[in-house]
Design an enzyme around this catalytic site. Structure first.
Site, mmCIF file in Angstrom:
data_model
loop_
_atom_site.group_PDB
_atom_site.id
_atom_site.type_symbol
_atom_site.label_atom_id
_atom_site.label_comp_id
_atom_site.label_asym_id
_atom_site.label_seq_id
_atom_site.Cartn_x
_atom_site.Cartn_y
_atom_site.Cartn_z
ATOM 1 N N SER A 64 22.704 47.159 38.299
ATOM 2 C CA SER A 64 23.628 47.509 39.388
ATOM 3 C C SER A 64 24.896 46.657 39.381
ATOM 4 O O SER A 64 25.994 47.157 39.641
ATOM 5 C CB SER A 64 22.920 47.384 40.736
ATOM 6 O OG SER A 64 21.834 48.279 40.787
ATOM 7 N N HIS A 125 18.448 37.314 33.033
ATOM 8 C CA HIS A 125 18.967 36.012 33.491
ATOM 9 C C HIS A 125 19.320 35.097 32.319
ATOM 10 O O HIS A 125 20.067 34.134 32.487
ATOM 11 C CB HIS A 125 17.932 35.303 34.365
ATOM 12 C CG HIS A 125 17.767 35.938 35.705
ATOM 13 N ND1 HIS A 125 18.494 35.561 36.806
ATOM 14 C CD2 HIS A 125 16.970 36.958 36.113
ATOM 15 C CE1 HIS A 125 18.145 36.313 37.844
ATOM 16 N NE2 HIS A 125 17.231 37.164 37.449
ATOM 17 N N ARG A 262 19.993 32.919 40.455
ATOM 18 C CA ARG A 262 18.738 32.162 40.449
ATOM 19 C C ARG A 262 18.864 30.812 39.726
ATOM 20 O O ARG A 262 17.864 30.165 39.439
ATOM 21 C CB ARG A 262 17.609 33.001 39.852
ATOM 22 C CG ARG A 262 17.219 34.176 40.746
ATOM 23 C CD ARG A 262 15.976 34.898 40.234
ATOM 24 N NE ARG A 262 15.624 36.019 41.088
ATOM 25 C CZ ARG A 262 14.906 35.938 42.206
ATOM 26 N NH1 ARG A 262 14.461 34.762 42.615
ATOM 27 N NH2 ARG A 262 14.629 37.017 42.926
ATOM 28 N N HIS A 403 11.971 51.226 41.772
ATOM 29 C CA HIS A 403 11.343 49.946 41.410
ATOM 30 C C HIS A 403 9.900 49.836 41.907
ATOM 31 O O HIS A 403 9.142 48.999 41.418
ATOM 32 C CB HIS A 403 12.157 48.770 41.973
ATOM 33 C CG HIS A 403 13.357 48.414 41.157
ATOM 34 N ND1 HIS A 403 13.300 48.203 39.789
ATOM 35 C CD2 HIS A 403 14.661 48.227 41.506
ATOM 36 C CE1 HIS A 403 14.509 47.904 39.347
ATOM 37 N NE2 HIS A 403 15.353 47.922 40.367
ATOM 38 N N ASP A 440 25.075 54.295 38.642
ATOM 39 C CA ASP A 440 25.404 53.051 37.940
ATOM 40 C C ASP A 440 24.501 52.816 36.735
ATOM 41 O O ASP A 440 24.871 52.141 35.780
ATOM 42 C CB ASP A 440 25.349 51.854 38.896
ATOM 43 C CG ASP A 440 24.049 51.800 39.695
ATOM 44 O OD1 ASP A 440 23.245 52.763 39.638
ATOM 45 O OD2 ASP A 440 23.824 50.793 40.392
ATOM 46 N N HIS A 459 14.768 49.525 35.072
ATOM 47 C CA HIS A 459 15.877 50.437 34.810
ATOM 48 C C HIS A 459 15.671 51.111 33.457
ATOM 49 O O HIS A 459 14.787 50.726 32.689
ATOM 50 C CB HIS A 459 17.205 49.670 34.798
ATOM 51 C CG HIS A 459 17.525 49.019 36.102
ATOM 52 N ND1 HIS A 459 18.477 48.029 36.229
ATOM 53 C CD2 HIS A 459 17.021 49.203 37.345
ATOM 54 C CE1 HIS A 459 18.550 47.646 37.496
ATOM 55 N NE2 HIS A 459 17.668 48.337 38.187
#
Length: 510
Positions: A64, A125, A262, A403, A440, A459
């Site tokens: 997103s 990440h 994070r 999700h 998106d 996703h």
């Protein structure tokens, strides 16, 4: 400038991809009379929202943040993941002045280099290849003491998949002839983002003082012991590996996560002198480096500085005297504001924002309509009163219910979306407005994992729909990407695009 219908509405159906496969496809299983009619009667096609087309590595699924950044920027925005990977391939990473300065300082004082980060191939990440490169850089710069503090994933990767990543690092250190794994802990502790300082303190004390509930001879042995305690990767408790490798004054500490949200909390504990959220037993004076800028307020250098985007859609509309509304429910509000505006928090002149609270439920399969009806009420009202030139809305349902992995809820979610799209297009028809409908990234079109038969909660890399709703005789060209949406909107508004926008309109005259 030609007169344009008012308003132009961009409808972003979050997580609403396109797949021909019926297996686990909530969109094909749902009753969607409005979208079915639009596909038959309006110009439409598919555009790409993943991989290199949105500035991610080839084959990497979209998300997103990336999607909205590309939609609003009108150009492909190269993501931090891609920037770092490219720098490693080009060799620039190994000369990075910020990292090299911190490592050189530690080496010249006979001190250690501590590498920490999420050790996985998830690519959300961090990426384990980046940690391998950092170990190589430390050896090239003459470091003797190199310690890895590995945060285990199990969230953007399968729940028990860390073994191969730990083995990769063991092999890397063996090949380099220096370095070792010093600690392992689940990301649940090290990568909190909700001020749960009890978790963060557990990770900090492990890294700085080797304070651990468990210890093991090797990373893999520590992981296997955690599995025996029924802890998945994400929740592995603080485990010291081998002899203590405490962080001391003068050491270098490099945090190799490229995504900020994070990485902020743990970083603050290391570098903020006036940190007060818990009592630190020690705050070693280290040469600390963030891989990217985790927050402008954090007093530490970053290896890859944040780039700024000029003339994104919102800014360009404002500079040309156009009014705009950004609207979403809580879950996607940041995406339709901050990310769509290229990483800018403040509204542009003439930009209004409406935040509709997301429902207070444990998981959104319990309320698959989420707050879509309330969002739609506000949009219909804005259209009827012709308050704005442009309205940009995000509907969260496809992604957030997708999700959950629960097919029945996902079907209900997209059926609610169909009703909402119908209400918007009906309102637009009355005032002579136009809409573009897109997404998106994908998600809800794949609710089962073909390989395992389990629920698919992530996703996808599928293309996303692109639909024009209005009276003009147009057709959709092939090969469009998310970065082409903003230039398309400017074309419909009768405006030249700014030179910074390298995307091209998806709509061509028939």
């Amino acid at each position: 400038m030609t007169a344009t219908p008012k308003p132009l509405v961009l409808i972003i159906l979050d997580g609403f991809g396109h797949s021909e496969s019926h297996e686990g496809n909530a969109i094909l299983a749902a009753k969607m009379p409005v979208m079915d009619r639009l596909y038959k009667t309006m110009p439409n096609g598919l555009i790409s929202g993943s991989g290199m087309d949105v500035g991610l590595p080839d084959g990497q699924m979209g998300n997103s943040e990336v999607g909205h950044m590309n939609l609003g920027a009108g150009r492909v925005v190269y993501q931090d993941f891609t920037r770092v990977t490219k720098a490693i391939r080009d060799g620039e990473f190994f000369e990075n002045p910020t990292i090299c300065a911190a490592v050189d300082k530690a080496v010249s004082a006979g001190k250690a280099v501590h590498i920490m980060g999420l050790l996985s191939d998830g690519g959300v990440h961090s990426h384990q290849d980046h940690l391998v490169a950092m170990a190589e850089l430390a050896v090239r710069r003459g470091a003797d003491k190199i310690y890895l503090h590995a945060f285990l994933d199990g969230r953007d990767t399968p729940p028990r998949s860390a073994k191969k990543s730990l083995e990769l690092m063991d092999e890397t250190f063996a090949r380099l002839g220096k370095g070792r794994i010093a600690t392992i802990i689940g990301r649940y502790f090290a990568m909190d983002r909700d001020n749960r300082w009890d978790r963060v303190s557990t990770a900090y004390n492990l890294i700085v003082d080797s304070s651990a509930e468990f210890h093991a001879a090797t990373g893999v042995a520590g992981l296997e012991a955690a599995y025996a305690r029924d802890e998945n990767d994400e929740f592995v408790k603080a485990t010291r590996i081998g002899e203590p490798a405490n962080v001391e004054d003068g050491d270098a500490v490099v945090f190799m996560n490229f995504r900020a949200d994070r990485a902020r909390e743990l970083t603050r504990v290391f570098v903020e002198d006036d940190f007060k959220d818990f009592e630190r037993a020690r705050q070693p004076k280290v040469n600390y480096v963030m891989l990217t800028q985790y927050a402008a307020s954090i007093p530490a250098p970053s290896a890859f500085a944040a780039g700024s985007l000029k003339n994104v859609l919102g800014e360009y509309l404002a500079d040309n005297g156009k009014t705009q509304l950004r609207i979403a429910e809580t879950e996607k509000y940041a995406h339709v504001t901050f990310f769509f505006s290229g990483g800018r928090e403040e509204p542009f002149p003439g930009e209004e924002r409406i935040l509709i609270p997301s429902p207070k439920v444990a998981t959104y399969d319990l309320q698959p309509e989420m707050s879509a009806p309330e969002v739609t009420d506000k949009i219909v009202d804005a259209i009827e009163h012709q308050r704005y030139d442009v309205i940009i809305v995000n509907y969260a349902n496809g992604d957030m219910v997708g999700h959950s992995g629960i097919m029945e809820a996902a079907i209900k979610a997209v059926e609610y979306l169909d009703v909402c799209v119908g209400r918007i297009t009906d309102a637009l028809e009355k005032v002579g407005g136009e809409a573009l409908i897109t997404a998106d990234h994908g998600n809800v079109e794949q609710m089962t994992d073909d390989a395992t038969g389990q629920a698919h909660t992530a996703h996808t890399s599928e293309p996303v729909p692109f639909v024009y709703v209005g009276k003009r005789q147009l057709k959709v060209r092939e090969g469009g990407v998310l970065a082409d949406v903003a230039p398309t909107m400017l074309q419909l508004l009768g405006m030249e695009k700014p030179q910074e926008m390298t995307g091209h309109s998806i709509l061509v005259e028939e």
